[in-house]
Design a protein around this motif. Structure first.
Motif, short mmCIF file in Angstrom:
data_model
loop_
_atom_site.label_atom_id
_atom_site.label_comp_id
_atom_site.label_asym_id
_atom_site.label_seq_id
_atom_site.Cartn_x
_atom_site.Cartn_y
_atom_site.Cartn_z
N HIS A 106 -6.46 11.51 1.72
CA HIS A 106 -5.35 11.05 0.86
C HIS A 106 -5.86 9.99 -0.11
O HIS A 106 -6.94 9.43 0.08
CB HIS A 106 -4.20 10.50 1.70
CG HIS A 106 -4.61 9.37 2.61
ND1 HIS A 106 -5.20 9.61 3.84
CD2 HIS A 106 -4.54 8.04 2.47
CE1 HIS A 106 -5.47 8.45 4.41
NE2 HIS A 106 -5.09 7.47 3.60
N LYS A 136 -6.51 -1.65 -6.64
CA LYS A 136 -7.54 -0.88 -5.96
C LYS A 136 -6.99 0.51 -5.65
O LYS A 136 -5.86 0.64 -5.16
CB LYS A 136 -7.91 -1.60 -4.65
CG LYS A 136 -9.27 -1.24 -4.11
CD LYS A 136 -9.67 -2.27 -3.04
CE LYS A 136 -11.03 -1.98 -2.48
NZ LYS A 136 -11.43 -2.97 -1.46
N MET A 186 -5.30 6.27 -1.63
CA MET A 186 -4.66 5.01 -1.26
C MET A 186 -4.46 4.18 -2.51
O MET A 186 -5.42 3.92 -3.24
CB MET A 186 -5.59 4.20 -0.34
CG MET A 186 -5.73 4.74 1.04
SD MET A 186 -4.59 3.93 2.15
CE MET A 186 -5.44 2.39 2.43
N LEU A 245 -3.54 0.51 -3.55
CA LEU A 245 -3.51 -0.79 -2.88
C LEU A 245 -3.16 -1.92 -3.83
O LEU A 245 -3.54 -1.90 -5.00
CB LEU A 245 -4.88 -1.06 -2.23
CG LEU A 245 -5.26 -0.06 -1.14
CD1 LEU A 245 -6.74 -0.16 -0.82
CD2 LEU A 245 -4.44 -0.29 0.10
N ALA A 254 0.84 -1.20 0.00
CA ALA A 254 0.00 0.00 0.00
C ALA A 254 0.87 1.24 0.00
O ALA A 254 1.98 1.25 0.54
CB ALA A 254 -0.90 0.00 1.23
N ALA A 255 0.38 2.30 -0.63
CA ALA A 255 1.08 3.58 -0.63
C ALA A 255 0.02 4.68 -0.62
O ALA A 255 -1.15 4.44 -0.94
CB ALA A 255 1.96 3.71 -1.87
N ALA A 256 0.44 5.87 -0.24
CA ALA A 256 -0.51 6.98 -0.18
C ALA A 256 -0.05 8.10 -1.11
O ALA A 256 1.14 8.32 -1.30
CB ALA A 256 -0.64 7.50 1.24
N TYR A 293 -0.81 12.31 -2.33
CA TYR A 293 -1.31 13.60 -1.83
C TYR A 293 -1.17 14.64 -2.93
O TYR A 293 -0.31 14.52 -3.81
CB TYR A 293 -0.49 14.05 -0.61
CG TYR A 293 -0.31 12.97 0.43
CD1 TYR A 293 -1.24 12.80 1.44
CD2 TYR A 293 0.79 12.11 0.40
CE1 TYR A 293 -1.09 11.81 2.41
CE2 TYR A 293 0.96 11.11 1.34
CZ TYR A 293 0.01 10.97 2.35
OH TYR A 293 0.16 9.98 3.28
N HIS A 323 -9.35 8.19 0.85
CA HIS A 323 -9.55 7.93 2.27
C HIS A 323 -9.38 9.20 3.07
O HIS A 323 -8.65 10.09 2.66
CB HIS A 323 -8.49 6.94 2.77
CG HIS A 323 -8.93 5.53 2.67
ND1 HIS A 323 -8.05 4.52 2.46
CD2 HIS A 323 -10.15 4.96 2.74
CE1 HIS A 323 -8.71 3.37 2.42
NE2 HIS A 323 -9.98 3.61 2.58
#
Lengths: 162, 203
Positions: free
Chosen positions: A112, A75, A114, A116, A49-51, A53, A79
């Motif tokens: 942010h 995905k 996500m 996935l 997983a990474a976020a 911005y 969030h």
């Protein structure tokens, strides 16, 4: 414009890092919406997983709403992290409203994107192509640049405070 | 009559509070000058656990918290705040290294199902060479979290991408003292290092 020139000269003289940093980021526009400082956090090699911005600005005359983000991952979701007395609770949000003439800031510890199901980790300098879909103004292709996780909060906050 | 009971109850609560505050901040508190982030009942936190470290060894607080430590509960799947907080704790530890203070950053998972020792090993080495990652059975993780008064709750898993809500404070522990301070999410690495150094100097 002399004032602008003066401001740039002063910024240069004092080596204003925020200005220099922001210049490193592309701005993506579709005539109504503009997105800048699109960054994603560096991860470990096997992270799943990474976020992501960014700062999104609505230059149009009416409210618009970011309703989805797509990218080449199993995905992708929007969030929001909420800090309730120190407990970080994440929940899915169905969109981000941007009022005319104002900006929404997607930043660590708040709203942010996500990503996935990564097949490999993200390293500094990697780019993630994505498409933002807005309710009124339609699609906007953007590209996230991967930066070290510890730098992201400052990058976004400095640019947002301008 | 009800009013009398209410007043009596209030009196008891006030007496206990004053007593608690006196015990906590009285002349006996040699860390008084270091404290800024007091939370009621903080002294009730127990820095105790029996978990598996990132190398697969069973360890307790006696093994891991034998030096001053910065303890954080999170999970590696969490992309937003956890890696940022872990990076901050690693950076604060590096600043303390530069000040000649030996402090150990510790990352305890609240997601033992996905965070195996191997996953934690890869995650922690990213943030500081000395960072210890801890996992364990659901029961052992639950007990560690209860001891630190950490709340966590996994979202219902629709797929393998479930999220876990959790307390995101960092706890400073000292050998023999247990938890002496906690840091909120918005604490900078510099501030964390400085405040930690104060406690280490007074210990």
């Amino acid at each position: 414009m002399p004032f602008k020139f003066l401001a740039s000269a002063i910024a240069l003289m004092f080596g204003c890092s925020a200005v220099a940093e922001e210049a490193l980021f592309d701005t993506f526009e579709n005539g109504v919406i503009s997105v800048t400082v699109a960054v994603a956090g560096e991860t470990t090699a096997n992270a799943k997983a990474a976020a992501g911005y960014f700062i999104v600005t609505n230059q149009g005359p009416t409210e618009d709403r970011l309703i989805s983000v797509t990218a080449d991952f199993p995905k992708v979701m929007i969030h929001a992290t909420e800090n309730k007395d120190g407990v970080m609770a994440m929940k899915m949000v169905d969109g981000v409203t941007i009022q005319p003439g104002s900006s929404a800031v997607l930043r660590p510890g708040a709203t942010h994107v996500m990503f996935l199901g990564l097949s490999e980790g993200l390293s500094e300098g990697d780019q993630i192509d994505a498409t933002l879909t807005f309710e009124t103004s339609g699609d906007l292709p953007i590209s996230f640049v991967v930066r070290p996780i510890g730098e992201i909060e400052d990058l976004i906050n400095e640019a947002a405070d301008q | 009559m009800i009013r009398v009971y209410a007043l009596l109850a209030l009196g008891i609560v006030l007496t206990l509070s004053v007593a608690a505050i006196y015990t906590r901040f009285g002349a006996g508190d040699r860390f008084a000058q270091c404290r800024t982030g007091i939370v009621a009942g903080e002294s009730a936190l127990k820095a105790e656990f029996s978990l598996i470290d990132q190398n697969g060894r069973r360890v307790t607080e006696a093994d891991v918290l034998d030096t001053p430590a910065l303890v954080y509960f999170g999970y590696t799947f969490c992309p937003d705040v956890c890696p940022i907080d872990a990076a901050r704790n690693g950076e604060a530890t590096a600043l303390l290294d530069d000040m000649g203070k030996d402090v150990r950053p510790v990352f305890i998972t609240v997601d033992p199902a996905r965070d195996t020792a191997e996953v934690l090993s890869e995650f922690t080495e990213n943030f500081h060479d000395d960072m210890v990652g801890l996992t364990g059975s659901t029961e052992d993780i639950g007990e560690a979290a209860r001891n630190f008064r950490v709340y966590f709750k996994a979202h219902e898993a629709e797929d393998e991408y479930y999220l876990v809500d959790h307390t995101a404070f960092t706890y400073l522990t000292l050998p023999q003292e247990g938890v002496v301070e906690f840091f909120r999410r918005d604490t900078s690495p510099e501030d964390m290092a400085e405040r930690t150094a104060c406690f280490v100097d007074q210990a």
